[in-house]
Design a protein around this motif. Structure first.
Motif, PDB file in Angstrom:
ATOM      1  N   GLU A 154       0.067 -36.596  11.911  1.00 34.88           N
ATOM      2  CA  GLU A 154       0.146 -36.203  10.505  1.00 34.88           C
ATOM      3  C   GLU A 154      -0.635 -37.164   9.607  1.00 34.88           C
ATOM      4  O   GLU A 154      -1.402 -36.745   8.741  1.00 34.88           O
ATOM      5  CB  GLU A 154       1.614 -36.166  10.078  1.00 34.88           C
ATOM      6  N   ARG A 155      -0.410 -38.468   9.831  1.00 35.66           N
ATOM      7  CA  ARG A 155      -1.094 -39.500   9.044  1.00 35.66           C
ATOM      8  C   ARG A 155      -1.593 -40.589   9.980  1.00 35.66           C
ATOM      9  O   ARG A 155      -0.898 -40.969  10.926  1.00 35.66           O
ATOM     10  CB  ARG A 155      -0.146 -40.141   8.021  1.00 35.66           C
ATOM     11  N   ALA A 156      -2.774 -41.095   9.698  1.00 30.33           N
ATOM     12  CA  ALA A 156      -3.344 -42.136  10.556  1.00 30.33           C
ATOM     13  C   ALA A 156      -3.980 -43.232   9.712  1.00 30.33           C
ATOM     14  O   ALA A 156      -4.453 -42.986   8.604  1.00 30.33           O
ATOM     15  CB  ALA A 156      -4.402 -41.531  11.479  1.00 30.33           C
ATOM     16  N   HIS A 157      -3.962 -44.429  10.259  1.00 28.02           N
ATOM     17  CA  HIS A 157      -4.837 -45.483   9.737  1.00 28.02           C
ATOM     18  C   HIS A 157      -6.251 -45.130  10.198  1.00 28.02           C
ATOM     19  O   HIS A 157      -6.445 -44.629  11.309  1.00 28.02           O
ATOM     20  CB  HIS A 157      -4.441 -46.847  10.296  1.00 28.02           C
ATOM     21  N   PHE A 158      -7.232 -45.415   9.363  1.00 26.72           N
ATOM     22  CA  PHE A 158      -8.607 -45.023   9.678  1.00 26.72           C
ATOM     23  C   PHE A 158      -9.505 -46.254   9.591  1.00 26.72           C
ATOM     24  O   PHE A 158      -9.499 -46.966   8.578  1.00 26.72           O
ATOM     25  CB  PHE A 158      -9.084 -43.958   8.693  1.00 26.72           C
ATOM     26  N   VAL A 159     -10.268 -46.498  10.666  1.00 25.44           N
ATOM     27  CA  VAL A 159     -11.256 -47.581  10.682  1.00 25.44           C
ATOM     28  C   VAL A 159     -12.612 -46.949  10.964  1.00 25.44           C
ATOM     29  O   VAL A 159     -12.797 -46.291  11.994  1.00 25.44           O
ATOM     30  CB  VAL A 159     -10.940 -48.632  11.772  1.00 25.44           C
ATOM     31  N   GLY A 160     -13.549 -47.107  10.049  1.00 26.90           N
ATOM     32  CA  GLY A 160     -14.869 -46.516  10.246  1.00 26.90           C
ATOM     33  C   GLY A 160     -15.963 -47.516   9.955  1.00 26.90           C
ATOM     34  O   GLY A 160     -15.841 -48.349   9.050  1.00 26.90           O
ATOM     35  N   LEU A 161     -17.043 -47.445  10.736  1.00 26.47           N
ATOM     36  CA  LEU A 161     -18.194 -48.328  10.528  1.00 26.47           C
ATOM     37  C   LEU A 161     -19.422 -47.485  10.224  1.00 26.47           C
ATOM     38  O   LEU A 161     -19.691 -46.497  10.921  1.00 26.47           O
ATOM     39  CB  LEU A 161     -18.428 -49.202  11.764  1.00 26.47           C
ATOM     40  N   SER A 162     -20.137 -47.848   9.169  1.00 27.29           N
ATOM     41  CA  SER A 162     -21.364 -47.166   8.763  1.00 27.29           C
ATOM     42  C   SER A 162     -21.091 -45.686   8.508  1.00 27.29           C
ATOM     43  O   SER A 162     -20.337 -45.352   7.599  1.00 27.29           O
ATOM     44  CB  SER A 162     -22.461 -47.395   9.805  1.00 27.29           C
ATOM     45  N   LEU A 163     -21.643 -44.772   9.312  1.00 30.12           N
ATOM     46  CA  LEU A 163     -21.353 -43.345   9.145  1.00 30.12           C
ATOM     47  C   LEU A 163     -19.847 -43.085   9.188  1.00 30.12           C
ATOM     48  O   LEU A 163     -19.323 -42.269   8.427  1.00 30.12           O
ATOM     49  CB  LEU A 163     -22.065 -42.542  10.240  1.00 30.12           C
ATOM     50  N   GLY A 164     -19.148 -43.793  10.070  1.00 26.42           N
ATOM     51  CA  GLY A 164     -17.700 -43.644  10.161  1.00 26.42           C
ATOM     52  C   GLY A 164     -17.002 -44.048   8.870  1.00 26.42           C
ATOM     53  O   GLY A 164     -16.020 -43.421   8.458  1.00 26.42           O
ATOM     54  N   GLY A 165     -17.513 -45.094   8.224  1.00 27.72           N
ATOM     55  CA  GLY A 165     -16.952 -45.501   6.941  1.00 27.72           C
ATOM     56  C   GLY A 165     -17.194 -44.461   5.858  1.00 27.72           C
ATOM     57  O   GLY A 165     -16.329 -44.226   5.001  1.00 27.72           O
ATOM     58  N   ARG A 218     -29.139 -35.965   8.068  1.00 28.38           N
ATOM     59  CA  ARG A 218     -29.105 -35.147   6.848  1.00 28.38           C
ATOM     60  C   ARG A 218     -27.827 -35.416   6.035  1.00 28.38           C
ATOM     61  O   ARG A 218     -27.846 -35.394   4.808  1.00 28.38           O
ATOM     62  CB  ARG A 218     -29.210 -33.674   7.228  1.00 28.38           C
ATOM     63  N   ALA A 219     -26.726 -35.660   6.752  1.00 27.79           N
ATOM     64  CA  ALA A 219     -25.461 -35.943   6.059  1.00 27.79           C
ATOM     65  C   ALA A 219     -25.575 -37.224   5.237  1.00 27.79           C
ATOM     66  O   ALA A 219     -25.081 -37.306   4.105  1.00 27.79           O
ATOM     67  CB  ALA A 219     -24.320 -36.054   7.071  1.00 27.79           C
ATOM     68  N   ILE A 220     -26.246 -38.225   5.794  1.00 27.22           N
ATOM     69  CA  ILE A 220     -26.409 -39.498   5.081  1.00 27.22           C
ATOM     70  C   ILE A 220     -27.429 -39.338   3.953  1.00 27.22           C
ATOM     71  O   ILE A 220     -27.250 -39.874   2.851  1.00 27.22           O
ATOM     72  CB  ILE A 220     -26.845 -40.615   6.057  1.00 27.22           C
ATOM     73  N   LEU A 246     -26.666 -44.296   0.446  1.00 27.54           N
ATOM     74  CA  LEU A 246     -27.600 -45.069   1.263  1.00 27.54           C
ATOM     75  C   LEU A 246     -28.970 -44.401   1.273  1.00 27.54           C
ATOM     76  O   LEU A 246     -29.285 -43.595   2.138  1.00 27.54           O
ATOM     77  CB  LEU A 246     -27.045 -45.206   2.690  1.00 27.54           C
ATOM     78  N   GLY A 247     -29.749 -44.727   0.292  1.00 25.93           N
ATOM     79  CA  GLY A 247     -31.083 -44.149   0.194  1.00 25.93           C
ATOM     80  C   GLY A 247     -32.123 -45.034   0.851  1.00 25.93           C
ATOM     81  O   GLY A 247     -31.784 -46.006   1.509  1.00 25.93           O
ATOM     82  N   PRO A 248     -33.397 -44.726   0.630  1.00 26.51           N
ATOM     83  CA  PRO A 248     -33.858 -43.521  -0.059  1.00 26.51           C
ATOM     84  C   PRO A 248     -33.778 -42.289   0.856  1.00 26.51           C
ATOM     85  O   PRO A 248     -33.902 -42.424   2.073  1.00 26.51           O
ATOM     86  CB  PRO A 248     -35.316 -43.866  -0.391  1.00 26.51           C
ATOM     87  N   PRO A 249     -33.579 -41.089   0.270  1.00 27.34           N
ATOM     88  CA  PRO A 249     -33.427 -39.879   1.099  1.00 27.34           C
ATOM     89  C   PRO A 249     -34.583 -39.649   2.062  1.00 27.34           C
ATOM     90  O   PRO A 249     -34.371 -39.213   3.196  1.00 27.34           O
ATOM     91  CB  PRO A 249     -33.335 -38.757   0.057  1.00 27.34           C
ATOM     92  N   GLU A 250     -35.808 -39.982   1.606  1.00 29.43           N
ATOM     93  CA  GLU A 250     -36.968 -39.687   2.473  1.00 29.43           C
ATOM     94  C   GLU A 250     -36.930 -40.521   3.758  1.00 29.43           C
ATOM     95  O   GLU A 250     -37.479 -40.118   4.785  1.00 29.43           O
ATOM     96  CB  GLU A 250     -38.287 -39.887   1.728  1.00 29.43           C
ATOM     97  N   MET A 251     -36.268 -41.690   3.722  1.00 34.81           N
ATOM     98  CA  MET A 251     -36.154 -42.499   4.931  1.00 34.81           C
ATOM     99  C   MET A 251     -35.386 -41.728   6.014  1.00 34.81           C
ATOM    100  O   MET A 251     -35.758 -41.715   7.181  1.00 34.81           O
ATOM    101  CB  MET A 251     -35.426 -43.798   4.624  1.00 34.81           C
ATOM    102  N   TRP A 252     -34.312 -41.046   5.583  1.00 36.17           N
ATOM    103  CA  TRP A 252     -33.496 -40.291   6.534  1.00 36.17           C
ATOM    104  C   TRP A 252     -34.234 -39.039   7.013  1.00 36.17           C
ATOM    105  O   TRP A 252     -34.147 -38.673   8.192  1.00 36.17           O
ATOM    106  CB  TRP A 252     -32.151 -39.933   5.902  1.00 36.17           C
ATOM    107  N   ALA A 253     -34.954 -38.403   6.112  1.00 37.66           N
ATOM    108  CA  ALA A 253     -35.751 -37.228   6.504  1.00 37.66           C
ATOM    109  C   ALA A 253     -36.818 -37.624   7.521  1.00 37.66           C
ATOM    110  O   ALA A 253     -37.046 -36.911   8.514  1.00 37.66           O
ATOM    111  CB  ALA A 253     -36.385 -36.594   5.265  1.00 37.66           C
ATOM    112  N   ASN A 254     -37.455 -38.769   7.281  1.00 35.00           N
ATOM    113  CA  ASN A 254     -38.498 -39.237   8.203  1.00 35.00           C
ATOM    114  C   ASN A 254     -37.914 -39.608   9.562  1.00 35.00           C
ATOM    115  O   ASN A 254     -38.501 -39.327  10.607  1.00 35.00           O
ATOM    116  CB  ASN A 254     -39.232 -40.441   7.606  1.00 35.00           C
ATOM    117  N   ARG A 255     -36.729 -40.249   9.527  1.00 35.21           N
ATOM    118  CA  ARG A 255     -36.128 -40.638  10.809  1.00 35.21           C
ATOM    119  C   ARG A 255     -35.722 -39.397  11.608  1.00 35.21           C
ATOM    120  O   ARG A 255     -35.909 -39.342  12.825  1.00 35.21           O
ATOM    121  CB  ARG A 255     -34.933 -41.558  10.606  1.00 35.21           C
ATOM    122  N   ALA A 256     -35.177 -38.394  10.922  1.00 35.67           N
ATOM    123  CA  ALA A 256     -34.803 -37.155  11.599  1.00 35.67           C
ATOM    124  C   ALA A 256     -36.039 -36.494  12.238  1.00 35.67           C
ATOM    125  O   ALA A 256     -35.991 -36.000  13.375  1.00 35.67           O
ATOM    126  CB  ALA A 256     -34.138 -36.196  10.614  1.00 35.67           C
TER     127      ALA A 256
END
Length: 259
Positions: A84-95, A183-185, A121-131
């Motif tokens: 029902e409820r959880a503690h959540f630990v996330g790193l980078s995308l997980g965060g 794309r999500a980032i 976490l920009g710039p957006p074009e960095m993520w588009a280029n990496r994809a």
């Protein structure tokens, strides 16, 4: 928001223990959290790790993915495990996923630990280029640079075997899954939503993190009411892996202070 997918999860620890969900970075799978499992299980926690959609042993639905898709998958995983409820630990995308949950599913989140992450976490074009690179050449094309951001040069020099393990983890991620997650980032901007997060929150930054520098953690800790910020020396982006003792101690301290 697309339909949730059944992500690959691994649970350790007592069935009746408080649940801590671990969510990883772009290019990783659930194994990145290995250093945290035994210490938390030894303290009585049930540790639930999973592979983000498009990563590891999880399905690779058609992209692009959005943060709400990743959040929806995690909520479906909690349902699957009867949590029902959880503690959540996330790193980078997980965060980022954790912040989205803190805003949009506050009733499911007991507390948050946000490691080496960013609310925008920009710039957006960095993520588009990496994809684009990954779609054309595979995840092996970004594995060297990825592992180079994950740990400090000193750690890499001292532990070539561990860096090889991380490179192989990135290379094993399906190209389409990695690219669709970029794309999500690329489209993410959670800064304005941070004040809506009510969960007790710890923000941890790596002092030498080139991917999400300390200033990003300061924005998060400044935006979430009563959030606490800790900066770990000698840590790059995958701080939980490079400085496991310090990260685990901070995480446990936060979890055990829970009311």
């Amino acid at each position: 928001m697309s339909d949730p997918v059944q992500v690959h999860g691994v649970a350790d620890g007592p069935a009746d223990g408080p649940v801590v969900v671990f969510s990883g970075s772009l290019g990783s799978d659930h194994r990145m959290w290995e250093p945290q499992v035994k210490p938390l299980v030894d303290k009585g926690f049930r540790v639930l790790r999973y592979d983000t959609r498009g990563h590891g042993a999880s399905p690779v639905p058609p992209g692009p993915y959005a943060l709400e898709d990743l959040g929806g998958d995690l909520l479906a995983l909690l349902d699957e495990h009867g949590v029902e409820r959880a503690h959540f630990v996330g790193l980078s995308l997980g965060g980022m996923t954790g912040m989205w949950l803190g805003v949009n599913a506050p009733d499911r989140i007991e507390s948050l630990v946000l490691c080496c992450t960013s609310a925008k976490l920009g710039p957006p074009e960095m993520w588009a280029n990496r994809a684009k690179t990954v779609r054309e050449k595979g995840t092996g094309a970004v594995a060297e640079a990825g592992a180079g951001r994950w740990v400090t040069p000193g750690f890499a020099a001292a532990h070539p075997d561990k860096v090889a393990y991380l490179r192989e983890m990135i290379t094993a991620v399906p190209a389409e899954g990695y690219a669709a997650t970029c794309r999500a980032i690329e489209r993410m901007d959670l800064v304005g939503d941070l004040p809506k997060i009510s969960a007790r929150t710890l923000v941890i930054a790596g002092a030498e993190d080139p991917a999400t520098p300390v200033e990003h953690a300061e924005v998060i800790a400044g935006g979430i009411p009563d959030a606490r910020l800790e900066i770990v020396e000698g840590a790059a982006h995958l701080g939980n892996f490079e400085q496991p003792e310090r990260f685990t101690a901070l995480i446990l301290d936060h979890l055990e202070a829970a009311p």
